[in-house]
Design a protein around this motif. Structure first.
Motif: not given
Length: 472
Positions: A363-368, A355-357, A269-280
């Motif tokens: 901003f708009q991307l997690n690069v790990f 967890a650290f990664a 539902p929110n692509k900004f979180a889907a790209l920038s955070a990988h909490d799941a």
């Protein structure tokens, strides 16, 4: 696969210019640049089959969605789908050579998939590899997509499929063995232990039931994380806005992925979180780490109960699989327990990396992304393999050493606890301490102190009756 530096080459082009690519391979310029620019370690996604399969599923589903949405003509859709199916089926796994430690967005792995599928489609059509005609890796295979949304989508597909296909069955198999063993040995009463010291009795069935419950709870915890993994980043493209994609592309592609895999994938539902955070992913890794902790406890319990054979507890026996020492003849070690505990330690480390990664989104991307995927899949694979090995070579062969159990139980000072309701804690403590000091039995100490009669002691101190609450 190592970099090829000899043999026939062909010239491919990308936005940076020309580069030589091994002529017999299906990858293209961007894959080749990654091979040459990231000679880092040996770790590839070589439990990579799940990752390659995930990319094949994604590219197939995206092509079908683009066709339905009028973004690709039917002939191109058919060519991409056929090539992607070969990727799904494992026909071209050798065409995915990239290491884990590459760009943090996974761009090169996404382009690896695009190039392989495009060149495979070109070859199927009788065209020239690298010509990008009639299928272009960017404009056709990657239509409506960015590495920033495809790689996390592939992450989720691969993790969900591997947990469901491999982890759950392997752990359940071990769990069911423990449950069967518990029913088989529900008549065995043994010394309980707390603080590594003797405690009141338990049954061997109760010991097994604790292990079963731990595994049940760990599996339930992992299952509870899956709905968040079902939410896919696809449709977010570069930064989460969906630029250059049809507005319904994410929803339609996710539905195709769900149909292909049998899992309830949806467009996040929110692509900004889907790209920038990988909490799941981090949550799933944490739940897998909890499972590893349960397995650590179980394996340690087994090797403690089996320690000996003459100077330890030796209350259970485990299979003798291989010689345990190169200098001590006849020594047999609890090697399956050791292997399982080492796997647990590795999983703890993997989860720390994840967890650290996961905390490093900017901003708009997690690069790990690649290292997160690598560690979760490795944890899943290791636990699955270790549980199957432990079940086959250890758990199924566990047997109680009834004579040693009976001896230890008979000598346990904590049987005195049964006297508490009858003579009180203080007198019971005096009996236990006297027996320990003099090396006598509890019964002898109790009679010497005059706190109970022989008939009372025999009627009240019954180990089997101490394994459950008092009757109403």
């Amino acid at each position: 696969m190592t970099q090829q530096t000899s043999g026939e080459m062909r010239i491919e082009k990308d936005s940076l210019g020309e580069i030589a690519v091994p002529a017999g391979h299906l990858w293209g310029a961007q894959t080749q640049r990654s091979i040459e620019c990231f000679p880092i370690g040996t770790a590839r996604f070589v439990w990579r089959r799940p990752v390659i399969r995930a990319f094949g599923i994604l590219k197939k589903s995206a092509a079908i969605a683009n066709g339905e949405l009028g973004q690709l003509p039917a002939d191109k859709v058919a060519m991409i789908v056929k090539a992607a199916q070969s990727v799904i089926d494992g026909d071209v796994d050798e065409e995915f050579p990239l290491v884990v430690f590459q760009t943090g967005s996974g761009t090169q792995s996404n382009m690896n998939a695009n190039e392989v599928i495009a060149n495979l489609a070109i070859r199927n059509a009788g065209g020239k590899l690298g010509s990008k005609t009639p299928i272009n890796p960017n404009d056709d295979v990657n239509r409506g997509q960015s590495s920033n949304d495809t790689f996390p989508t592939a992450m989720h597909i691969a993790i969900v499929e591997e947990i469901s296909r491999d982890l759950f069955p392997a752990v359940t198999q071990l769990r069911d063995t423990f449950e069967r063993k518990g029913r088989q040995f529900d008549d065995v009463v043994m010394v309980g232990r707390t603080h590594l010291q003797d405690a009141t009795p338990v049954t061997l069935q109760q010991v097994f039931s604790g292990w079963v419950a731990q595994l049940d709870e760990a599996l339930a915890a992992i299952t509870a994380t899956l709905p968040a993994l079902y939410a896919l980043a696809i449709g977010g493209t570069a930064v989460g806005t969906g630029i250059n994609a049809h507005p319904r592309f994410g929803d339609v592609t996710a539905a195709k992925i769900a149909a292909e895999t049998g899992h309830a994938f949806i467009s996040a539902p929110n692509k900004f979180a889907a790209l920038s955070a990988h909490d799941a992913v981090a949550n799933t890794s944490g739940a897998i780490r909890t499972l590893a902790g349960a397995l650590m406890k179980i394996a340690n319990d087994v090797r403690w109960y089996a320690c000996g054979p003459r100077a330890g507890f030796n209350e259970i026996t485990i299979p003798e699989n291989e010689p345990g020492s190169s200098i001590m003849p006849g020594k047999i070690n609890p090697t399956q327990c050791e292997a399982l505990t080492m796997v647990a330690v590795q999983v703890f480390g993997n989860d720390a990396a994840v967890a650290f990664a996961g905390s490093q989104g900017n901003f708009q991307l997690n690069v790990f992304k690649p290292v997160m995927l690598h560690n979760v899949l490795e944890s899943t694979m290791l636990i699955s393999d270790a549980c199957r090995a432990f079940d086959t070579f250890c758990a199924k062969g566990i047997e109680p050493n009834r004579a040693k159990i009976e001896t230890n139980l008979k000598n346990s000072l904590m049987l005195v606890t049964a006297l508490n309701p009858h003579i009180g804690y203080e007198k019971s403590a005096k009996i236990a301490l006297l027996a320990h000091k003099e090396g006598s039995s509890l019964k002898e100490a109790a009679l010497n102190l005059g706190f109970v009669t022989e008939q009372e002691f025999d009627a009240w101190v019954i180990p089997a009756d101490m394994t459950h609450p008092l009757p109403e």
